[in-house]
Structures are given as structure tokens and as C-alpha cells.
Design a protein around this motif. Sequence first.
Motif, mmCIF file in Angstrom:
data_model
loop_
_atom_site.group_PDB
_atom_site.id
_atom_site.type_symbol
_atom_site.label_atom_id
_atom_site.label_comp_id
_atom_site.label_asym_id
_atom_site.label_seq_id
_atom_site.Cartn_x
_atom_site.Cartn_y
_atom_site.Cartn_z
ATOM 1 N N ARG A 634 0.869 -1.274 0.158
ATOM 2 C CA ARG A 634 -0.042 0.033 -0.032
ATOM 3 C C ARG A 634 0.822 1.130 -0.018
ATOM 4 O O ARG A 634 0.474 2.344 -0.603
ATOM 5 C CB ARG A 634 -0.772 0.105 1.308
ATOM 6 N N GLN A 635 1.901 1.229 0.643
ATOM 7 C CA GLN A 635 2.820 2.445 0.626
ATOM 8 C C GLN A 635 3.789 2.757 -0.738
ATOM 9 O O GLN A 635 3.414 3.959 -1.102
ATOM 10 C CB GLN A 635 4.039 2.106 1.742
ATOM 11 N N ASP A 636 3.932 1.796 -1.493
ATOM 12 C CA ASP A 636 4.274 2.082 -2.638
ATOM 13 C C ASP A 636 3.342 2.489 -3.718
ATOM 14 O O ASP A 636 3.626 3.320 -4.354
ATOM 15 C CB ASP A 636 4.888 0.561 -3.327
ATOM 16 N N ILE A 637 2.018 1.957 -3.621
ATOM 17 C CA ILE A 637 0.916 2.192 -4.371
ATOM 18 C C ILE A 637 0.657 3.838 -4.125
ATOM 19 O O ILE A 637 0.396 4.672 -4.889
ATOM 20 C CB ILE A 637 -0.153 1.721 -4.197
ATOM 21 N N THR A 638 0.668 4.297 -2.773
ATOM 22 C CA THR A 638 0.267 5.626 -2.361
ATOM 23 C C THR A 638 1.393 6.543 -2.872
ATOM 24 O O THR A 638 0.965 7.528 -3.290
ATOM 25 C CB THR A 638 0.559 5.704 -0.820
ATOM 26 N N VAL A 639 2.639 6.017 -2.934
ATOM 27 C CA VAL A 639 3.705 7.128 -3.560
ATOM 28 C C VAL A 639 3.334 7.334 -5.005
ATOM 29 O O VAL A 639 3.651 8.382 -5.614
ATOM 30 C CB VAL A 639 5.003 6.527 -3.255
ATOM 31 N N GLU A 641 0.408 6.751 -6.696
ATOM 32 C CA GLU A 641 -0.432 7.638 -6.776
ATOM 33 C C GLU A 641 -0.318 9.206 -6.674
ATOM 34 O O GLU A 641 -0.672 10.215 -7.328
ATOM 35 C CB GLU A 641 -1.626 7.306 -6.058
ATOM 36 N N ALA A 642 0.510 9.538 -5.581
ATOM 37 C CA ALA A 642 0.993 10.961 -5.221
ATOM 38 C C ALA A 642 1.606 11.438 -6.585
ATOM 39 O O ALA A 642 1.354 12.610 -6.793
ATOM 40 C CB ALA A 642 1.653 10.885 -4.022
ATOM 41 N N HIS A 645 -0.815 12.075 -9.228
ATOM 42 C CA HIS A 645 -1.776 13.393 -9.112
ATOM 43 C C HIS A 645 -0.838 14.618 -9.237
ATOM 44 O O HIS A 645 -1.380 15.390 -9.734
ATOM 45 C CB HIS A 645 -2.147 13.137 -7.493
ATOM 46 N N LEU A 671 -3.106 1.943 -12.396
ATOM 47 C CA LEU A 671 -3.007 3.092 -11.479
ATOM 48 C C LEU A 671 -2.915 4.393 -12.217
ATOM 49 O O LEU A 671 -2.981 5.411 -11.600
ATOM 50 C CB LEU A 671 -1.683 3.017 -10.782
#
Length: 698
Positions: A634-639, A641-642, A645, A671
Motif C-alpha cells: 500500500r505504501q508503494d501504491i500511495t507514492v 498515486e501521489a 496526481h 494506477l
Amino acid sequence: KTPPGVFFEKKVIVGASAQELRDLFPVPVHEILPGSMIQALGAETLLQGRALEKGGEWIAFTAALAVFVLLLLTNVEGWAVKTAILALCAVALELVAISLQKSFPVIVPTASAHFVLLLAAASVVFRELGLHKLLLHIATIRQRNSERMLGLVFDDSFDGIIVVKSGGLVSAANQTARTLFQCDDLVGRNARQVLPAELVEEALAVLAAPPAGKPVPSIIEAAQIDGKRRFIEYVVTRSERTIANSARSKKVRTQAVACLTCRDVTLERESVERLSYLARYDAVTGLENRNGFEEKLEQVIVSAQATGQDLCVIQFAIVNLDQIIASLGFSYGDQLRHAIAVRLKNHPAQKAHWAAISADVFACVLDWQPDLEFGVIETVKQVVAEDYNIEGARISVQLNFGFVVTDNPASAEDLLRKSGNALARVRRDSQSQTLAFRPELDEQLQRRRLLETELFKAIGRDEIHLAYQPLVDLSDNSVIGAEALMRWHHRELGPISPMEFVPIAEENGYIVELGAWALNRGMKEALSWPSPLRLSVNISAVQFSRGNLVATVKEAFERTGFPSARLDLEITESLFIDDDLDLEFRMQELKALGCSFSLDDFGTGYSSLGYIPKYSFSKIKLDKSFVRQSISNRQDITVIEAVLHLANGYDMSVVVEGIETAEQADKLRQLGCQIGQGYLFGRPMSASSLSAHLANAA
């Protein structure tokens, strides 16, 4: 009445004499005769044909002239003798004339002869007295001029000159000597009272016996009235002067004198001592410099080998000294180095010999004990790294250490090289602050030096080439561009990784030439591809700082004819830490040529969101470290996505590096990632291989 025969055939003169009228005349031979008698005698003389006639004047003149000439030609000396001869000649001339007159009726005029003799006498007197006096006068004037000139030269000489007579009495001294020895009345005083003892003793020794060889200059140290020391260079020579015994005597005698020539060499001596000091010591810290430390180290090595003691040579560098000087100034840098030296010299924990071998590097040698390990370095680090307060400024230092321990006979140069090698590795890698020398470090250094030398020859040997890794559109996996990657295949060493030779090229500045070559070669080969792909070329920070990158890119466009709209210049975030670079202005110039920019390796190093809005990037390349085997964290995905964005907000594309599996590509596509790069789509390949790949894909 007179008989008639008395006057036969005779002439009778009747004369009368008047004694009252004093008619008496003195004449030669007959003393006094009356006038009538004189007339009778005169008449008789005429009748007998015995009248006096002038004659022989030229003979007398010639004789007098001959005497004069003979006198000039003879070796007779002395004006008195010559004038006496001329006088005798004049007397003889008159006697001859009188004798002739008594025997013959001839009067010899001697006036002209006497005139010649008188002229001759005057000439003799003039020559012997007047000319000598004139010459003497001229010689006297010349002597006075010479003495005056020599006196001026003597008194105005830059060197102090003192003349000492037998017995040690000073007979002459110039102004420089009086100033040098701080005594205005040197002349007439005993040398022992006014001159240093060494000078006096040597002068007396020279007077006693002539020196055997050429005088050799010597230097003495003389104390001054003000207490300052003064070095005087001097040389003592012996001379002989002539002295007349008396005014009337022609006999002369010689007297020996000693001439002391002195010069103040205090400034020269102090300069020599200063240069000698600076040759071995650092002027700011007072510690030995590299030359002095090497000499000391050689001595310590010899002693250690005799006792079997192991040695440790430590070098540490002030990593942030340049930043301190840049922000505060050179004076603060000097004061900081001096303060560090004071702490090192006053640190009693370990007996070590410290030196400042460069502006930011200090070194020491000490006896090594196996149980100490890193304790010595840690102690030094604690002492030196403590903050400094210099003129109100609080200064913190960052230190790196490299050291080597001797386990066999070694030279000072070898120990300094090895400890410096360890320090250089620490400063380059920045992974630790302390590193001990290991043999492999030496091998790495030798390889690094070899590669640095060979790198300059690589382009000429055609050992450098470009490999291209495709960039694909993740929506349909079509190739839309390629990144040019530099590769080096050495003829003897084989393939050399860019991770190894690119940093070397950046350090020695050769990356400017390599970068220009890569731009020209990449554009030329990209024009041969069947599809108009975008070309990505990496740009080093050194190309921005040392080279004229704008001119290089413009020249490459003109030479190859490559469309500028298809060129992406990839720059890393390390560029933004150099405030001296006017990066924004240069990027604007390159953008005006038609280039686009990609921010490479985003997410590592000096990442800062402040760079994104300030600079005109068209792409962000997400580092491969964020693409794991399976993108499920989840942390990699969050980075990711950020970053997506952020890129969408600034109308930029995101290129994801390091895609190796279809699963990774599918997840990134879900993504919202637009562009991918990795082994899944193709490894780096030659330009011809990429052309074939594009042809097969079509």
C-alpha cells in the motif's frame, strides 16, 4: 824751429787740449788720454788700415745654438748644472771675442749668442722647474679629485667599510659602518671598544699574518642597543700602505692594514629562515606541512622498525571547510584551522605527531595498539568535532577519517598514500565517516587511475557506443521513444559499467566531451529509425557547470538535422543543490531551441516538490526502486498515486522505470501510469537492433 827732415813723408797733426774742459778720456791699455791724442791715434789706425770691423756674429750665434742643442741631447741632469755650463759658454765666448779684438781689428757682436744662451738657460729652468711644477700641480689636482671621488664612494657605499691599523686602532670608517655598529666616533678608537670581538680578532689575525687563501665571508649575530638581533656578513682583507720616513728622505716603508667590509643581512637571514620554516611548517596552524611530516614520518618508521612497533597513520578532512569559507570568508577558515591545530596539540589522550598536509586535511602518526581499534579516532573526533566559536560565529565541522596500520616495512610516502586512499574513498562514497585502508582499496584506486587514462582514448578508439532502451505507451505497449545509454567496451578490460566510468568522467571534466559526442551520435542514429521516436539523453550536472550546453545542443541540431521537438534532456535532482548554477535561465534557453526536460530518478536523493513548479519539466521518471516484484504494498501504491496526481496537476507525463513483468505493467496501467521502461519491453540495444525491433513491431 824744427829741422826740415823731421817731417819728411810724415803727416803732422796739431792738436790742442783744454784740461779745463775735461778733455780726457779713459781708453784701454793707455789709461787716460787727451782728446787730441785719441784723434791722432785714430788717424794713425786709419792710415795703417787697422780700423775695427764687425764680424763673426753668425759664428758666435751658431756656436751658442750648437751648445744649446748639444746640452739637450746629452744626459746631463739637473737645471743648476745645465745653467752653469751655459754661463761658462757665455764667458768663454766673451774671452774669445776679446782675444780676437786684441790680435785682429775685428769686433765680434755677441749679443745674439748671449740671447741664445740666455734663452737656453730660461728653457732649462722652465723645463726643470716650471714644467715639473705644472705637472706636479696637475697631478695634485688629479690626486685630490681621485681622493674626493674615492672618499665619496667610500662614505656612500652600501656596505660598511672599516680600516684597522696595527694595534687595533680604527683609522677610517664610512657612514654605513657607523650606522651599522651604532657609533658615530669609530675613527681613532680602539676596535675592541666599538666592534664585535669576532671581527676584531679576525682583523688582528690578518694583520699578524697574511691569509693563505681567498677571504671567505662569514656571518655573526650582533646584539643591538634596542635588544633586537642583527646578522652581519663580513669579510676581512689585508692591504699594504706606503709611508715616507721623513719629508727629506726618499726612503719609504709599508704598513699593513685590515679592511673589514660588513653588510647587514638581517632581513635576508630572516627571509631565509622564514622560507625554511614555511618549507616544513604550515603558516596558519603552526603544524608541520606535508614535507615536514614526511621527514618526521621517515624518522618514526626507522625507530619503529628497530623496536618492532606498529604505526598508525591517520588522515582526517574537514568536509565542510569550503562551505564555511564561502559563507564566512577565508579569515574564518584560517582561524578555524588554527583552532583545530591548537586542540590537536593540546590533546593529551594519545601521544601523536600532528601535521597539516593540505588546507582541509590533517594527519598524524602514532604507536598503534591492537586493543585501541577505533578508540583513538573516536577520541580525536570528539575533541575536534566540538563546535567552535570564532568572532561570534558558531561553527560546526564535519569530519571524515582514513587510516592505515603498518604490518610490514613501508615508506612515508606509501603510508600517506594508503591513508589518503582510505580518506578519499570515505569522501567519495559518503557511507561512513571512518575507513581503514584495505589492499582492495589500492587495487580500486589503481583501476580508477587506469580507467581515467584510458577514458580519454576511448572515443578515438571507437570503444564508446550508445545503447537504446525503449520507452513504451502502457496503454498499447507501442514504442514511443528510446533512452540513449552510454556503454564502454574496453579492448582489454572488456565491458565497463557506466556506474564506474561516468563518475570518473564527471570528476575530471571529460563528461563534457562525452556528453557532446552522445548528443551528436544519438541524434544521428535516431534519424535512421523507421519511426519518429523521441530521443532521451542524460545530461550531467558537470555539463551545465563547465560546458556551454546550449551551444553544444544547438550545434548538434545544426550538424545532424534532428528535430528539436523530439529531444528530451534528462536531468537529475542533484543539479538543484548547486546554487551557483543559473539553471532556470539555461533551461529556458534550451527550451527555446525546442527541447523538453525529464526529471530523472524522481524519489531519490535530493527530492523536493519545490522543483516541480519552478522548472518546466514535461516528464517525471519514477525511480525503479518504487517498482517491486509485485506492486501490492500500500505504501508503494500511495507514492505512485501521489506522483501521478502531482504530474497531472502540472500537465506532465510519468515514466516508470524498472518494469520487468507483465503483472507490474498491468498494475501501473491500472494506477494511471502512461509510459513505462524496463526489461519487459526491451533491454538496452544498438541502434540497428532497435530499428529491427521497430520493424518487427510494425
